[in-house]
Motif scaffolding. Structure first.
Motif, mmCIF file in Angstrom:
data_model
loop_
_atom_site.group_PDB
_atom_site.id
_atom_site.type_symbol
_atom_site.label_atom_id
_atom_site.label_comp_id
_atom_site.label_asym_id
_atom_site.label_seq_id
_atom_site.Cartn_x
_atom_site.Cartn_y
_atom_site.Cartn_z
ATOM 1 N N ASP A 139 6.201 -2.461 103.190
ATOM 2 C CA ASP A 139 5.313 -1.802 102.352
ATOM 3 C C ASP A 139 3.748 -2.381 102.374
ATOM 4 O O ASP A 139 4.032 -3.147 101.091
ATOM 5 C CB ASP A 139 5.808 -1.446 101.286
ATOM 6 N N PRO A 140 2.606 -2.287 103.200
ATOM 7 C CA PRO A 140 1.806 -3.658 102.957
ATOM 8 C C PRO A 140 0.817 -2.980 102.066
ATOM 9 O O PRO A 140 -0.158 -4.103 100.787
ATOM 10 C CB PRO A 140 1.065 -3.495 104.281
ATOM 11 N N TYR A 141 0.855 -1.322 101.286
ATOM 12 C CA TYR A 141 0.179 -1.416 100.161
ATOM 13 C C TYR A 141 0.943 -1.234 98.852
ATOM 14 O O TYR A 141 -0.366 -0.625 97.552
ATOM 15 C CB TYR A 141 -1.137 -0.542 100.651
ATOM 16 N N LYS A 142 1.991 -1.434 98.505
ATOM 17 C CA LYS A 142 2.861 -1.208 98.004
ATOM 18 C C LYS A 142 2.634 -0.332 97.264
ATOM 19 O O LYS A 142 1.997 0.032 96.253
ATOM 20 C CB LYS A 142 1.827 -2.348 96.653
ATOM 21 N N ARG A 143 3.164 0.655 98.087
ATOM 22 C CA ARG A 143 3.276 2.665 97.486
ATOM 23 C C ARG A 143 4.109 2.858 97.589
ATOM 24 O O ARG A 143 4.055 3.780 96.890
ATOM 25 C CB ARG A 143 2.117 3.407 98.415
ATOM 26 N N VAL A 144 5.595 2.512 97.720
ATOM 27 C CA VAL A 144 6.814 2.774 97.880
ATOM 28 C C VAL A 144 7.456 2.645 96.073
ATOM 29 O O VAL A 144 7.304 1.139 95.343
ATOM 30 C CB VAL A 144 7.972 1.829 98.534
ATOM 31 N N ARG A 145 7.157 3.792 95.318
ATOM 32 C CA ARG A 145 7.276 3.891 94.001
ATOM 33 C C ARG A 145 9.122 4.989 94.091
ATOM 34 O O ARG A 145 9.652 4.964 93.428
ATOM 35 C CB ARG A 145 6.786 4.576 93.360
ATOM 36 N N ASN A 146 9.203 5.474 95.040
ATOM 37 C CA ASN A 146 10.631 6.070 95.143
ATOM 38 C C ASN A 146 11.751 5.627 95.056
ATOM 39 O O ASN A 146 11.945 5.344 96.231
ATOM 40 C CB ASN A 146 10.283 7.654 96.152
ATOM 41 N N LEU A 147 12.408 6.401 93.710
ATOM 42 C CA LEU A 147 13.665 6.092 93.883
ATOM 43 C C LEU A 147 14.260 6.074 95.109
ATOM 44 O O LEU A 147 15.335 4.789 95.677
ATOM 45 C CB LEU A 147 14.340 6.067 92.299
ATOM 46 N N PHE A 148 14.912 6.914 94.972
ATOM 47 C CA PHE A 148 15.487 7.473 96.521
ATOM 48 C C PHE A 148 14.838 6.509 97.986
ATOM 49 O O PHE A 148 16.322 6.134 98.271
ATOM 50 C CB PHE A 148 15.401 8.557 96.776
ATOM 51 N N LEU A 149 14.298 6.434 98.095
ATOM 52 C CA LEU A 149 13.153 5.694 99.412
ATOM 53 C C LEU A 149 13.610 3.899 99.039
ATOM 54 O O LEU A 149 14.359 3.839 100.343
ATOM 55 C CB LEU A 149 11.876 5.397 99.546
ATOM 56 N N THR A 194 9.134 -5.644 101.692
ATOM 57 C CA THR A 194 7.873 -6.260 101.901
ATOM 58 C C THR A 194 7.412 -6.036 102.063
ATOM 59 O O THR A 194 7.375 -4.962 102.536
ATOM 60 C CB THR A 194 9.294 -7.340 102.429
ATOM 61 N N SER A 195 6.018 -6.195 101.090
ATOM 62 C CA SER A 195 4.387 -6.641 101.801
ATOM 63 C C SER A 195 3.822 -7.498 102.712
ATOM 64 O O SER A 195 3.001 -6.925 103.007
ATOM 65 C CB SER A 195 3.417 -6.686 100.258
ATOM 66 N N SER A 196 5.097 -8.164 102.954
ATOM 67 C CA SER A 196 4.236 -9.317 104.152
ATOM 68 C C SER A 196 5.263 -9.185 105.490
ATOM 69 O O SER A 196 6.584 -9.141 105.845
ATOM 70 C CB SER A 196 5.042 -10.531 103.051
ATOM 71 N N LEU A 197 4.038 -9.422 106.042
ATOM 72 C CA LEU A 197 4.595 -9.156 108.066
ATOM 73 C C LEU A 197 5.445 -10.184 108.445
ATOM 74 O O LEU A 197 6.440 -10.530 109.333
ATOM 75 C CB LEU A 197 3.131 -8.990 108.529
ATOM 76 N N SER A 198 5.398 -11.334 107.510
ATOM 77 C CA SER A 198 6.097 -12.580 107.360
ATOM 78 C C SER A 198 7.097 -12.565 107.173
ATOM 79 O O SER A 198 8.426 -13.064 108.058
ATOM 80 C CB SER A 198 5.095 -13.841 106.875
ATOM 81 N N GLU A 199 7.759 -12.121 106.097
ATOM 82 C CA GLU A 199 8.511 -11.627 105.862
ATOM 83 C C GLU A 199 9.531 -10.747 106.603
ATOM 84 O O GLU A 199 10.911 -11.016 106.985
ATOM 85 C CB GLU A 199 8.440 -10.945 104.146
ATOM 86 N N VAL A 200 8.765 -9.651 107.081
ATOM 87 C CA VAL A 200 9.595 -8.376 108.128
ATOM 88 C C VAL A 200 10.188 -9.552 109.157
ATOM 89 O O VAL A 200 11.183 -9.153 109.485
ATOM 90 C CB VAL A 200 8.451 -7.884 108.494
ATOM 91 N N ILE A 201 9.468 -9.848 109.833
ATOM 92 C CA ILE A 201 9.472 -11.145 110.642
ATOM 93 C C ILE A 201 11.116 -12.168 110.433
ATOM 94 O O ILE A 201 11.921 -12.033 111.159
ATOM 95 C CB ILE A 201 8.553 -12.329 111.454
ATOM 96 N N ASP A 202 10.504 -12.258 109.351
ATOM 97 C CA ASP A 202 11.772 -13.169 109.039
ATOM 98 C C ASP A 202 13.486 -12.423 108.716
ATOM 99 O O ASP A 202 14.472 -13.221 108.985
ATOM 100 C CB ASP A 202 11.859 -13.976 107.300
ATOM 101 N N LEU A 203 13.270 -11.239 107.939
ATOM 102 C CA LEU A 203 14.422 -10.407 107.921
ATOM 103 C C LEU A 203 15.091 -9.942 109.102
ATOM 104 O O LEU A 203 16.350 -10.152 109.376
ATOM 105 C CB LEU A 203 13.800 -9.369 107.217
#
Length: 659
Positions: free
Chosen positions: A406-416, A424-433
């Motif tokens: 979520d690079p632009y921090k748009r996720v607010r919906n609880l179900f999502l 995460t909003s970080s590409l580096s964190e995505v790769i780590d995950l």
């Protein structure tokens, strides 16, 4: 506090750079090159000295910083003119290629002071020399190195010329070190097996491959023994010099600990190095570390070869009217780390709603097949795309990991939020995950399997895989690399034709040394223009006994009762270990002295019977690969190909009669 109890003395030979991180505005300018290893040696209290090659403007800084880092000797053994030795770095975290640029490298002129190099070797009398090749001519160091009686280690990250010249010179190398992004690994088709059999490697005693965030592999060339260690997760601030830190710690610890422990300690300390730019902070972290405790830590281990088994579904609005640069960057980063990412819109086509029902249905089914095949879904949230949300829900419902980028921090919906495992909003964190998720899966117990299947990507074993899955079996597919010249084709085919749910579970076992002296045409590929390949030419002694014994050993170790083989009757199967009596005797023995049962449900089948069953199970039988004489495409004339073609012929004739 770690103290050095062994009288090893390391001399680091190589260039000194100024590191400039273009992607981190707040990062300091750091003195780099051989100083990355120097920081590690200082932190672990190891004796070391510096033999530096640098432009004149850096020489005072080299001596001052060498003194600050407690180098026992600091000598400038070479001068660089015409280039500033400034390295710019585009991707400090190494989500993909670092994007290193050695400014004005092409116009540099390097002079090695052979007398000064010879002097520091004689005066310091190191036990080990670590060489970092660069712009200098490695041959200018040979006169000093040839009189050196200790261990020589070389890091060959970029280019192979220096290694080629060392090998040609007859210098004895102890350790060759490289990473999965190195030129040498690329020249060996990114294959670990090809790498360790390369003529450039076989002259050394040890080959160490650093597999970025997935851990490391070490091959003892003399003893033919393999060792490996996991990686440890951190909030990666930078990756620059982390490999050089690893080198220093591993080589030092190898004097005191077994290879796997030394690798593990090096991996952990390198993780600490990547967590900060501040040397004092790094040293403080190391000072509080009990090295013996590191052996008890699990970490995450996912080898280079294992990664290509993992398909990763990238969900997102990958459309022409959307800025998809982040999707492309994620895709390239996953490819760089040797995973298999998928962009479904690119692969299966863009559906606008104006296509025919058949086209839309086909695209939908292809997307579902990709989801089933994938180990992880990564959703890139660029806008409110309903298709992305549906794909997230599909994967979550099927119990597969979902990562939301979520690079632009748009996720607010609880179900999502609740449908995802990580946000995460970080590409580096995505790769780590990705490493963390798949690494954890590798460490999970296999007690959920109830069946082990010898799988090759061939027609029979693939049909059997679908049959077992249709019966609700929990299958562990086992692929054996026994030196067959068609091994890569078989493995690639296996990944392509297996039921998607089984792909993440494929286990590959390498036993290539057993048949490496064999003259069998399964090991030595024939020239089909010249050679007439007969069944006897494909003979390998006790092949079935070997395969079933290995499979049974693994099954018993993992608590799996049933070992499945898709062996069928064949006119050309005349070996002693192909008879019904042999299989019955082996199965009885294994059952009596263990808990493993050999199961051969196709034992009395013909090839046509297998094909017919495959058709009924919707198996992609056309994609399977059964040839044993050609490593690329089916030859059509070897016994296996003939059996296969005759089987299809029988099915065709039956269909003609029925119609």
């Amino acid at each position: 506090m770690h103290t050095n109890k062994v009288d090893e003395r390391f001399l680091i030979l190589g260039e000194v750079y100024t590191d400039v991180h273009l992607d981190i505005s707040s990062s300091p300018l750091r003195i780099g090159g051989i100083f990355h290893s120097a920081r590690a040696f200082n932190a672990i209290n190891c004796n070391y000295a510096l033999a530096a090659i640098a432009p004149k403007y850096l020489m005072d800084s080299i001596r001052d910083f060498g003194k600050y880092l407690n180098a026992q000797y600091t000598a400038v053994v070479g001068e660089i003119n015409g280039a500033p030795n400034v390295i710019t770095i585009k991707d400090s975290s190494e989500n993909g290629d670092n994007g290193y640029n050695d400014i004005l490298r092409g116009q540099s002129r390097v002079t090695i002071d052979q007398e000064e190099l010879n002097s520091i070797i004689q005066d310091y009398n190191p036990t080990d020399i670590i060489i970092y090749p660069g712009k200098y001519d490695i041959k200018d160091t040979f006169s000093a190195l040839k009189s050196f009686k200790g261990k020589i280690h070389i890091d060959v990250q970029y280019g192979t010329k220096s290694l080629e010249e060392i090998v040609s010179s007859g210098l004895n190398l102890s350790t060759i070190i490289l990473s999965t992004s190195s030129t040498l690994f690329k020249e060996n088709d990114f294959s670990v097996i090809k790498l360790v059999n390369s003529p450039l490697i076989t002259n050394a005693r040890v080959c160490l491959l650093k597999e970025n965030r997935g851990g490391s592999t070490l091959y003892n060339i003399i003893n033919k023994e393999w060792y490996e260690a996991p990686a440890f997760k951190t909030d990666t601030v930078h990756s620059v010099g982390v490999g050089d830190c690893f080198n220093a710690v591993f080589l030092s610890e190898s004097y005191k600990k077994p290879a796997e422990s030394a690798l593990k300690i090096a991996s952990y300390i390198s993780m600490l190095y990547a967590s900060t730019f501040v040397f004092e902070e790094f040293k403080e972290l190391v000072s509080h570390l009990n090295f013996n405790d590191v052996d008890t830590l699990l970490g995450n281990r996912i080898s280079w070869a294992e990664r290509e088994k993992h398909h990763i579904y990238i969900a997102g609005p990958d459309f022409p009217d959307v800025d998809t640069r982040l999707i492309e960057e994620l895709y390239n980063s996953l490819k760089y780390h040797n995973f298999v990412p998928h962009r479904p819109v690119i692969e299966n086509g863009l559906i606008t709603g104006r296509e025919s029902h058949e086209q839309q249905e086909q695209a939908y089914r292809k997307d579902i097949a990709l989801l089933e095949k994938s180990s992880i879904l990564i959703a890139v949230i660029l806008n409110d795309d309903p298709g992305t949300y549906v794909e997230i829900g599909w994967m979550a419902k099927n119990g597969k990991p979902v990562v939301i980028f979520d690079p632009y921090k748009r996720v607010r919906n609880l179900f999502l939020k609740k449908s995802a495992n990580y946000i995460t909003s970080s590409l580096s964190e995505v790769i780590d995950l990705v490493y963390e998720i798949l690494g954890k899966n590798n460490n999970k117990s296999n007690e959920t399997y109830d069946s082990l299947l010898l799988a090759s990507g061939g027609l029979d074993s693939t049909v059997l895989a679908y049959k077992l899955l249709s019966e609700g079996k929990k299958v562990l597919p086992l692929f054996l690399k026994y030196g067959q010249h068609f091994s890569n084709t078989e493995l690639n085919t296996l990944i392509d034709v297996l039921p998607p749910k089984l792909i993440p579970h494929v286990k590959v076992i390498n036993i290539e040394d057993i048949y490496k002296y064999s003259e069998s045409r399964m090991i030595k590929e024939p020239n089909l223009w010249l050679d007439n390949v007969k069944a006897d030419d494909l003979y390998l002694p006790y092949r079935n006994l070997l395969f079933l014994s290995i499979a049974s050993s693994i099954a018993q170790t993992l608590g799996i009762r049933d070992v499945y083989s898709a062996f069928i009757n064949s006119n050309h199967a005349k070996e002693i270990d192909c008879s019904k009596q042999f299989f019955d005797t082996l199965s009885d023995m294994l059952s009596e002295y263990g808990a493993v049962q050999i199961c051969m449900p196709f034992r009395d089948f013909s090839k046509a019977d297998v094909i017919n069953l495959g058709i009924s199970l919707d198996v992609p039988i056309v994609k399977t690969y059964s040839c044993q004489a050609n490593s690329k495409t089916p030859c059509g004339v070897c016994p296996n190909c003939v059996d296969r073609l005759n089987g299809f012929k029988v099915i065709s004739e039956l269909n003609s009669i029925n119609n």
